[in-house]
Design an enzyme around this catalytic site. Structure first.
Site, PDB file in Angstrom:
ATOM      1  N   GLU A 145      28.753   8.500  31.600  1.00 42.30           N
ATOM      2  CA  GLU A 145      28.629   9.584  30.609  1.00 42.30           C
ATOM      3  C   GLU A 145      29.178  10.842  31.254  1.00 42.30           C
ATOM      4  O   GLU A 145      28.736  11.224  32.346  1.00 42.30           O
ATOM      5  CB  GLU A 145      27.164   9.808  30.205  1.00 42.30           C
ATOM      6  N   GLN A 160      30.756  11.816  23.343  1.00 42.14           N
ATOM      7  CA  GLN A 160      30.771  10.503  22.757  1.00 42.14           C
ATOM      8  C   GLN A 160      31.902  10.410  21.732  1.00 42.14           C
ATOM      9  O   GLN A 160      32.507  11.433  21.448  1.00 42.14           O
ATOM     10  CB  GLN A 160      29.437  10.219  22.101  1.00 42.14           C
ATOM     11  N   ASN A 216      19.347   2.576  31.078  1.00 40.20           N
ATOM     12  CA  ASN A 216      20.130   3.814  31.085  1.00 40.20           C
ATOM     13  C   ASN A 216      19.272   4.956  31.604  1.00 40.20           C
ATOM     14  O   ASN A 216      18.102   5.090  31.211  1.00 40.20           O
ATOM     15  CB  ASN A 216      20.581   4.145  29.649  1.00 40.20           C
ATOM     16  N   GLU A 217      19.831   5.762  32.466  1.00 42.75           N
ATOM     17  CA  GLU A 217      19.118   6.935  32.993  1.00 42.75           C
ATOM     18  C   GLU A 217      17.650   6.601  33.272  1.00 42.75           C
ATOM     19  O   GLU A 217      16.733   7.275  32.780  1.00 42.75           O
ATOM     20  CB  GLU A 217      19.259   8.143  32.057  1.00 42.75           C
ATOM     21  N   GLU A 272      26.641   6.063  20.650  1.00 46.39           N
ATOM     22  CA  GLU A 272      25.185   5.883  20.650  1.00 46.39           C
ATOM     23  C   GLU A 272      24.636   6.051  19.233  1.00 46.39           C
ATOM     24  O   GLU A 272      25.229   6.755  18.408  1.00 46.39           O
ATOM     25  CB  GLU A 272      24.567   6.950  21.588  1.00 46.39           C
ATOM     26  N   TYR A 327      27.531  15.778  33.309  1.00 45.38           N
ATOM     27  CA  TYR A 327      27.921  16.616  32.159  1.00 45.38           C
ATOM     28  C   TYR A 327      28.332  18.012  32.631  1.00 45.38           C
ATOM     29  O   TYR A 327      27.819  18.514  33.642  1.00 45.38           O
ATOM     30  CB  TYR A 327      26.749  16.741  31.175  1.00 45.38           C
TER      31      TYR A 327
HETATM   32  O1  AHR Z   1      24.914  11.455  25.516  1.00 44.14           O
HETATM   33  C1  AHR Z   1      23.683  11.975  25.134  1.00 44.14           C
HETATM   34  C2  AHR Z   1      22.562  11.590  26.082  1.00 44.14           C
HETATM   35  O2  AHR Z   1      22.798  12.136  27.333  1.00 44.14           O
HETATM   36  C3  AHR Z   1      22.411  10.117  26.369  1.00 44.14           C
HETATM   37  O3  AHR Z   1      21.664   9.464  25.411  1.00 44.14           O
HETATM   38  C4  AHR Z   1      21.702  10.114  27.681  1.00 44.14           C
HETATM   39  O4  AHR Z   1      21.972   8.955  28.436  1.00 44.14           O
HETATM   40  C5  AHR Z   1      22.165  11.392  28.337  1.00 44.14           C
HETATM   41  O5  AHR Z   1      21.119  12.103  28.869  1.00 44.14           O
END
Ligand code: AHR
Length: 517
Positions: free
Chosen positions: A321, A370, A198-199, A54, A265
């Site tokens: 992600e 990432q 995204n999101e 990103e 996450y």
């Molecule tokens: O990976 C960092 C961020 O986490 C991304 O930009 C977003 O999609 C997520 O909330």
């Protein structure tokens, strides 16, 4: 290598265990693994081993690209070589949250004429758009990987997204194809993977699933197949356990979706105070692993919802992600999400990948967050130097599973317990590659105790075993710019075949890959 006798003692060990406290006694329990070599059905898509880059912090600029003496951003050869070695199958770009703020026309044409914008979400820094579509495609071609581009729904228009798609993929004469040619690229790039926002439940526009489902249908309609390239349309999926999002998306827009992008996450404490990447207790170690393993249940539940509308499993669940999210390294800009990476991150990676493998029927793509200098990265850079992280080595060891046939496996016995938290000590996945070799990846989550593993490979004759191991001398072992090789894969000699069993002594806090033939 342990003898069979010693192994049996380790399996039994009642006397030794009796002298230990109750919590430790449970940890001496033997682990049994059954690999069903004759029940392989699903292929583990190599795209499970995908990555994500990103426009965030030092991920793109000063990460994958470095300024040369003439002040031009240039792709780093060392980064490319390292990423080629782990055979990255796809690369997601330009975000993340950045994608819904990105206007692709800012990033094409002569660099001197490209506008500078503010990257509002990630540190309020100026983005001069010197890395845009052509530069990104140049990168994926050098990596030998597939592009996965995410379009702008949050602040862009349907026309803007459709134009980008035409710019990428149309070979004939059209306004966008002509513009691409004018910008120096004659042939279309045949990009398949395309994210529609995204999101969208959060940074992508704070939409409800009902609203986004309608928007998704509208935007996705204009991703027209060009030159035989069918778009693989990826919809914003749920945030972790949001099963309602999945239900609404499948019910209202399922027939337009090829992949649903779940984000998951691993945060040790909470989003406000996540915890240090390097200074942590054993409690924070086990909690990280417990939270990482919870993705198994999350995938199972989302898959069950998807099965109601898509029993044939046409739609892929993508974990677009994932990874550990710690507090940023002290002294770095918080909005840049730069963090160190230890043996704990390596184990979070190995158990997550084992889980994705085991869900190969539905999970057909994943992207760790990432690639360079951001979150759970493969590579960290400082000036002209770079280091590989423990997570990088897990990805390298797991290349054996790319496009191999998943062999269903079952693990029983052996909990690792600390305080009131308990997780299975050993995590496994297994596959058979095209040459017929079986690979088993096996992690011991216990930071202090080795595990004796008895493995029964059913439906195959195994005569030989070899292996490699990744292990740190401490829970927080890591690479630094001063000591760049503290955690590296080595030959593993703790496994042997005896009759119809493979016996493994799995050292504490270790990831092992075994090859059986
Ligand atoms: O990976 C960092 C961020 O986490 C991304 O930009 C977003 O999609 C997520 O909330």
């Amino acid at each position: 290598m342990i003898s069979r006798l010693l192994f049996r003692i380790l399996l039994a060990a009642p006397m030794a265990a009796a002298t230990l406290p109750a919590s430790a006694r449970a940890q001496t329990e033997a682990v049994r693994v059954v690999v069903n070599a004759d029940l392989g059905r699903d292929t583990i898509s190599r795209h499970i081993y995908g990555h994500f880059a990103e426009h965030l912090g030092r991920g793109i600029y000063d990460g994958i690209w470095r300024k040369n003496s003439g002040g031009e951003w240039q792709i780093r050869d060392d980064v490319v070589a390292a990423l080629r070695a782990i055979k990255i199958p796809n690369l997601r770009w330009p975000g993340g949250c950045f994608a819904d703020r990105y206007h692709w026309r800012d990033g094409v044409g002569p660099k001197a004429k490209r506008p500078s914008i503010v990257n509002t979400l990630w540190g309020d820094v100026t983005e001069d758009n010197h890395v845009g579509t052509h530069e990104f495609i140049d990168l994926v071609q050098r990596l030998g990987t597939e592009p996965f581009i995410v379009g702008n729904v949050g602040s862009g228009t349907v026309q803007e997204m459709a134009d980008w798609w035409e710019y990428l993929n149309f070979g004939g004469r059209s306004p966008m194809a002509d513009l691409r040619k004018q910008n120096g690229h004659e042939a279309p790039w045949k990009v398949r993977y395309f994210g529609v926002g995204n999101e969208s439940w959060g940074c992508g526009g704070n939409m409800t699933p009902e609203y986004y489902a309608n928007e998704y249908r509208r935007y996705a309609t204009f991703l027209h197949p060009h030159g035989g390239v069918l778009p693989f349309r990826v919809a914003t999926g749920p945030n972790a356990e949001d099963y309602r999002w999945t239900e609404v998306m499948l019910r209202k827009a399922g027939r337009f979706i090829d992949g649903l992008d779940l984000h998951y996450y691993t945060v040790v404490n909470n989003w406000e105070k996540k915890g240090s990447a390097t200074e942590f207790t054993e409690r924070e170690w086990i909690i990280a692993l417990q939270k990482a393993m919870r993705v198994d249940e999350v995938i199972t539940r989302h898959s069950a919802v998807m099965d109601q509308y898509d029993p044939g499993k046409r739609i892929a669940l993508i974990v677009g992600e994932w990874g550990m999210w710690h507090d940023s390294e002290p002294g770095t800009k918080p909005g840049f999400l730069y963090q160190q990476n230890t043996m704990r991150d390596a184990l979070v990676a190995s158990v997550s990948l084992d889980i994705f493998n085991r869900h190969a029927d539905r999970v057909r793509m994943a992207n760790i967050a990432q690639t360079v200098n951001v979150l759970q990265a493969m590579i960290l850079t400082s000036g002209d130097t770079m280091i590989l992280t423990p997570t990088y080595h897990v990805f390298e060891m797991y290349t054996v599973h790319h496009d191999a046939v998943l062999l269903p496996s079952v693990v029983s016995g052996g909990q690792y317990q600390y305080d009131n938290v308990s997780v299975p000590a050993v995590c496994v996945s297994a596959s058979r590659d095209r040459s017929g070799r079986i690979h088993v990846t096996m992690s011991n989550l216990d930071p202090t105790k080795a595990r004796a593993v008895e493995m029964d490979v059913r439906g195959a004759r195994v005569a030989n075993v070899s292996g490699r191991i990744l292990r740190g001398h401490a829970m927080n072992s890591r690479h630094t710019f001063g000591k760049p090789t503290a955690v590296r894969p080595a030959t593993f000699t703790g496994a042997r075949v005896d009759g119809d069993r493979v016996w493994v002594e799995l050292p504490s806090r270790a990831v092992v890959v075994l090859e059986l033939w």
